[in-house]
Every structure is written in C-alpha cells, then in structure tokens.
Design a protein around this motif. Structure first.
Motif, PDB file in Angstrom:
ATOM      1  N   THR A  99       0.857  -0.990   0.158  1.00  0.00           N
ATOM      2  CA  THR A  99      -0.102  -0.172   0.040  1.00  0.00           C
ATOM      3  C   THR A  99       0.757   1.390   0.471  1.00  0.00           C
ATOM      4  OG1 THR A  99      -1.175  -1.234   1.536  1.00  0.00           O
ATOM      5  CG2 THR A  99      -1.849   1.179   1.056  1.00  0.00           C
ATOM      6  N   VAL A 127     -10.753   7.251  -1.468  1.00  0.00           N
ATOM      7  CA  VAL A 127      -9.891   7.492  -0.406  1.00  0.00           C
ATOM      8  C   VAL A 127      -8.355   8.264  -0.793  1.00  0.00           C
ATOM      9  CG1 VAL A 127      -8.045   6.939   2.003  1.00  0.00           C
ATOM     10  CG2 VAL A 127     -10.448   5.991   2.129  1.00  0.00           C
ATOM     11  N   ILE A 128      -7.491   7.485  -1.919  1.00  0.00           N
ATOM     12  CA  ILE A 128      -6.283   7.773  -2.919  1.00  0.00           C
ATOM     13  C   ILE A 128      -7.017   9.156  -3.673  1.00  0.00           C
ATOM     14  CG2 ILE A 128      -4.787   7.390  -5.172  1.00  0.00           C
ATOM     15  CD1 ILE A 128      -4.873   4.547  -2.961  1.00  0.00           C
ATOM     16  N   ALA A 161     -10.591   1.616  -1.147  1.00  0.00           N
ATOM     17  CA  ALA A 161      -9.350   2.272  -1.153  1.00  0.00           C
ATOM     18  C   ALA A 161      -9.086   3.598  -2.019  1.00  0.00           C
ATOM     19  CB  ALA A 161      -8.619   1.664  -1.169  1.00  0.00           C
ATOM     20  N   ILE A 215      -5.363   2.998   5.102  1.00  0.00           N
ATOM     21  CA  ILE A 215      -6.051   1.875   4.776  1.00  0.00           C
ATOM     22  C   ILE A 215      -6.207   0.629   5.292  1.00  0.00           C
ATOM     23  CG2 ILE A 215      -6.067   1.449   1.929  1.00  0.00           C
ATOM     24  CD1 ILE A 215      -5.645   3.665   1.172  1.00  0.00           C
ATOM     25  N   ASN A 216      -4.852   0.163   5.247  1.00  0.00           N
ATOM     26  CA  ASN A 216      -4.327  -1.017   6.193  1.00  0.00           C
ATOM     27  C   ASN A 216      -5.916  -1.536   7.088  1.00  0.00           C
ATOM     28  OD1 ASN A 216      -3.180  -2.342   4.097  1.00  0.00           O
ATOM     29  ND2 ASN A 216      -1.600  -1.335   4.140  1.00  0.00           N
TER      30      ASN A 216
END
Length: 189
Positions: A89, A156-157, A153, A176-177
C-alpha cells in the motif's frame, strides 16, 4: 540521424501528454479537442496524427503506460504476508506521489473511468489475491470483497490527491490497511 528522430518523437509525445493532462485539469476528456492539445503543445495537427488517432487514443496510451509502469514498479515488492500488505500500500501511494499530476488527472471525473478500473484490477492483483487465497475465501466472494475494498481505497486515494497529499503516504497506508483489516470495528477504538 535515427537517434535524433527518436529524441524528437519522444519529445513530441511527451509534450502532447503534458498538454492533455493540463486540459484534463479543467475539462472532461469528451470536451477536449485535438486542436486544443496542439495549441498547448505548440505543434501542428498533422504531427499529432502521426502519433495518435485522436485525443482518446492519446489518453488510452497514457493510461496503458502508467498501468504498465506501476505494475513493473510493484512487481519488485510482491509479498504474501499481511504485514507486507502495508508495504505494498505504501509503495502504491509512493508511486502516486511520484506521478501525482498525471494520476490525479486520470482519476479525476475529467479522465476516463477505464483508468480507474485498470488501477483497481492492478491493485487487486497485488493487494487482494494473496489475502483472499490465504483466507480460503470462495472465488465469488473474493471478487465482490475485493471490488468493495479496492473501490473504497481508490476513493480514499482520490480524496488524498485532491487534498494535496495532506497526510504522509505511510500514515495513509496504515489507515487504508486498518480499514481493510478491521472494517467498521476500526471506529470502536
């Protein structure tokens, strides 16, 4: 003489790519014209057409180059352990930092939705497949779970890119993880 032509071709393609990326910062790809790209690049249209069929072809080639480059970059870090998923990630985020302008333009509403799908598929290859295989999740469940997780994800990015990378890549990777591994229980901390 051949080297000079290669250099000229590379320069022309580079300036055309930069021009379309600039335009995607202000308008959707469907509104971009070859004429505008050529004006910004300061080249004539016949030169453009020796390299690309149209502006969609140019965008498609850029997307393919980024996906291939990102794949080569991530191949160096392919891992199978959960703690190393965090490293993958981070590497994805670092790649996006290094290519921020182009990634942001391609993931924006002005770009092509095809690019987002390509990034999702690439991400699934590197982040999700090992996790799914290790946990014995059925193929159909794996498909939907990976779409769900990676879509979140990606969004979010996209928000992170829009906020001018307001958090370090390492911190966002942890977040994220954590969301992926803990889901809604993350809120109970």
């Amino acid at each position: 003489m051949s080297e000079k032509l290669d250099h000229r071709k590379k320069y022309t393609r580079k300036i055309l790519k930069e021009s379309i990326i600039h335009l995607l910062g202000t308008k959707p790809i469907s509104s971009v014209t070859v004429k505008e790209i050529c004006e910004i690049a300061d080249i004539n249209r016949s030169t453009f057409y020796t390299h690309y069929q149209d502006h969609f072809d140019l965008l498609h080639k850029i997307e393919e180059e980024i996906v291939e480059d990102m794949s080569r970059y991530l191949q160096r870090y392919r891992t199978e352990l959960d703690e190393e998923a965090l490293k993958i990630t981070e590497k994805i985020l670092e790649y996006m930092i290094d290519h921020k302008d182009i990634i942001q333009a391609l993931l924006s509403p002005n770009g092509s939705s095809a690019f987002e799908k390509k990034v999702m598929e690439l991400t699934r290859l590197y982040m999700m497949n090992n996790l799914m295989n290790d946990n014995g999740i059925r193929q159909q469940e794996s498909k939907y779970l990976s779409i769900f997780v990676i879509s979140g994800a990606i969004h979010v990015i996209k928000e992170w890119l829009a906020n001018d990378l307001d958090q370090p890549a390492q911190e966002l990777a942890v977040l994220i993880n954590s969301f992926v591994n803990e889901g809604l229980s993350y809120l109970e901390k």
